[in-house]
Design an enzyme around this catalytic site. Structure first.
Site, short mmCIF file in Angstrom:
data_model
loop_
_atom_site.label_atom_id
_atom_site.label_comp_id
_atom_site.label_asym_id
_atom_site.label_seq_id
_atom_site.Cartn_x
_atom_site.Cartn_y
_atom_site.Cartn_z
N GLU A 1 93.66 43.60 96.45
CA GLU A 1 92.30 44.43 96.09
C GLU A 1 91.48 44.83 97.12
O GLU A 1 90.91 43.77 97.61
CB GLU A 1 91.86 43.93 94.84
N GLY B 1 70.57 34.84 88.43
CA GLY B 1 70.90 33.82 89.54
C GLY B 1 72.31 33.97 90.18
O GLY B 1 72.94 35.02 89.96
N GLU C 1 88.52 39.58 82.71
CA GLU C 1 88.74 40.74 83.30
C GLU C 1 88.71 40.76 84.87
O GLU C 1 87.59 40.91 85.21
CB GLU C 1 87.80 41.85 82.49
N VAL D 1 74.05 29.52 88.38
CA VAL D 1 73.81 29.66 87.26
C VAL D 1 75.23 29.84 86.31
O VAL D 1 75.42 29.60 85.32
CB VAL D 1 72.82 31.03 86.98
N GLY D 2 76.10 30.61 87.27
CA GLY D 2 77.58 31.01 86.54
C GLY D 2 78.27 29.74 86.45
O GLY D 2 78.78 29.33 85.27
N CYS E 1 87.49 48.20 89.19
CA CYS E 1 88.70 47.35 89.04
C CYS E 1 90.00 48.35 88.76
O CYS E 1 91.16 47.79 89.01
CB CYS E 1 88.54 46.28 88.18
N LYS F 1 74.23 36.10 82.41
CA LYS F 1 74.13 36.26 83.82
C LYS F 1 74.50 37.28 84.53
O LYS F 1 75.76 37.55 84.66
CB LYS F 1 74.69 34.73 84.43
N GLY G 1 76.18 32.94 91.12
CA GLY G 1 77.37 32.50 90.52
C GLY G 1 77.58 30.84 90.88
O GLY G 1 77.95 30.02 89.92
#
Length: 480
Positions: A387, A210, A254, A215-216, A288, A179, A212
């Site tokens: 972040e 799709g 990650e 589909v996620g 990141c 995905k 998150g």
């Protein structure tokens, strides 16, 4: 404009890729894809559903026994053909990323298209090696592929992050359902065009675009997915870990970072600042591993700030297809607003603005944020702890090495970092004390065979190289 450097003619993609074929989705709903440099819609993809995930996972499950039993040399040959098919599309990939993400074309060519090819080449070599076995007493210890992998990838490096999951999973003998991010799905379609050309066996890799939330979630919770590999925010990683924990499934995560760039008193300051600024602003700060906290010894703090301001002034915002552009837009209006909110809060918290800021000039359209630098940032402030994921750098002074290490480790994250010193042994000593998964000493080059991953809330597991392949295996002991 040179036609070779023009944006690609992006067409709507109507299908999923399941069991080796382009197939119709179960819903007519679609997701528009925006060019963040202009705000215009440049394409659309299907909005996948849980039913689509079910089909894709079933295809991956059916393909798993055959792929797991395929000889390592044959798996390597498949990946080698994929590398060739992907390399043939390198220019198209770079132009697509420049369009759907806004990465300047030069950077998109070198990093967004080039780095995945480098990583995939390492996986061709690793796939050719039989899984390691060794004997412990009367036990034979073997590694076997974990099974079906659900790969959920982010928008900031839309091909690299996919290859860093799919390639080692395939090398290990796993099958995959991917995905990609709904912000940058078109690059994933180019990968599957290459997969089709390379002739990978049906069902070994499947694509369901799709959101998150739909589909996620379906992929992370699916009972026939043996491992979920996710790159993205810590909050989403926490949710995926929860869904996987409900069925005791493995995860590889990650997640976020707030990496420290420690510049010791004897460092080559011009080089440390130039490289540090470049790292912090890479991909418009949407990285990141970005070194978003620059820690500088007090004796050289004022000099460093002057160098930082001069370096940032050289980053021109603009059209990703203009060769003079060094910094593109942020990926979406929502992301740009989040970054602006961080800048406003830093000002309210008393940080000193050195460059950029809310009043800096911007292009007339698109989701741009000026490269921004703050000095005198308190180590406990929001800017030093959260972040930002945008072109914002915090510069923090320190009095001695112990304080530098304490500030660097004062974070819930631990993904990357850097140390600069004329004394390499001193730099290595600091690197060993930093609680983070990867540290560069004096600008050490990126190594695609080295393990990549984080400490603390930066995630679980490792990607790249042999460590990345092992992530997709189970360990079995056979007593004799």
């Amino acid at each position: 404009m040179d036609l070779a450097a023009a944006p690609p003619a992006l067409l709507t993609r109507r299908h999923l890729h399941v069991a080796g074929d382009w197939v119709d989705p179960s819903s007519r709903d679609t997701i528009p894809v925006e060019n963040p440099a202009t705000g215009s819609i440049v394409g659309e993809v299907p909005a996948g559903t849980p039913a689509d995930v079910d089909r894709a996972v079933a295809a991956a499950r059916a393909a798993f026994p055959g792929w797991a039993a395929t000889a390592p040399a044959e798996r390597a040959a498949h990946l080698d053909r994929l590398h060739a098919a992907l390399a043939a599309r390198a220019d198209e990939i770079a132009r697509t990323v420049a369009t759907e993400l806004g990465t300047p074309l030069k950077l998109a060519t070198r990093v967004q298209a080039g780095l995945p090819l480098t990583v995939l080449r390492t996986m061709v070599d690793l796939a050719a090696r039989p899984a390691a076995e060794h004997t412990v007493g009367n036990s034979l210890v073997v590694r076997e592929p974990v099974g079906v992998v659900g790969a959920i990838t982010p928008w900031n490096y839309p091909l690299h992050q996919v290859v860093a999951k799919v390639a080692p999973a395939l090398a290990a003998g796993c099958t995959v359902v991917l995905k990609p991010s709904e912000l940058t799905p078109l690059t994933a379609y180019l990968l599957f065009d290459a997969i089709t050309d390379a002739g990978l066996p049906p069902g070994v890799v499947n694509l369901v675009p799709g959101t998150g939330a739909v589909v996620g979630e379906a992929l992370a919770a699916h009972p026939d997915v043996d491992l979920v590999s996710f790159t993205g925010s810590t909050a989403t990683g926490r949710r995926i870990a929860h869904l996987a924990a409900e069925r005791i499934a493995r995860v590889s995560l990650e997640l976020g970072g707030k990496s420290a760039n420690v510049v010791l008193a004897d460092a080559d300051l011009p080089t440390a600042v130039k490289v540090g600024v470049g790292n912090a602003l890479l991909n418009s700060g949407q990285t990141c591993t970005a070194w978003t906290r620059m820690l500088v010894h007090r004796d050289r703090y004022a000099e460093a700030l002057d160098l930082v301001a001069a370096a940032v002034a050289g980053y021109r915002l603009g059209d990703p297809f203009d060769p003079a552009t060094r910094l593109g837009p942020l990926a979406s209006a929502a992301q740009a607003q989040r970054v602006r909110d961080h800048v406003d809060r830093a000002l309210a918290d008393g940080a000193r603005l050195v460059a950029g800021g809310p009043d800096a000039p911007l292009p007339p359209q698109g989701h741009f944020v000026a490269p921004t630098v703050f000095a005198d940032v308190h180590p406990d402030s929001a800017l030093a702890q959260e972040e930002v994921f945008g072109p914002v750098l915090a510069v923090i002074p320190f009095a001695d090495t112990d304080e530098a290490v304490a500030i660097a480790n004062n974070s819930r994250y631990g993904l990357a970092g850097a140390v600069w010193s004329a004394d390499e042994e001193a730099a290595l000593a600091v690197a060993r004390r930093m609680r983070t998964g990867q540290v560069d000493v004096n600008g050490g080059a990126f190594n695609p065979l080295a393990p990549f991953g984080g400490y603390k809330q930066s995630g679980l597991g490792r990607e790249l190289g042999g460590y990345g392949v092992e992530e997709f295996t189970e360990v079995k002991a056979i007593q004799r």
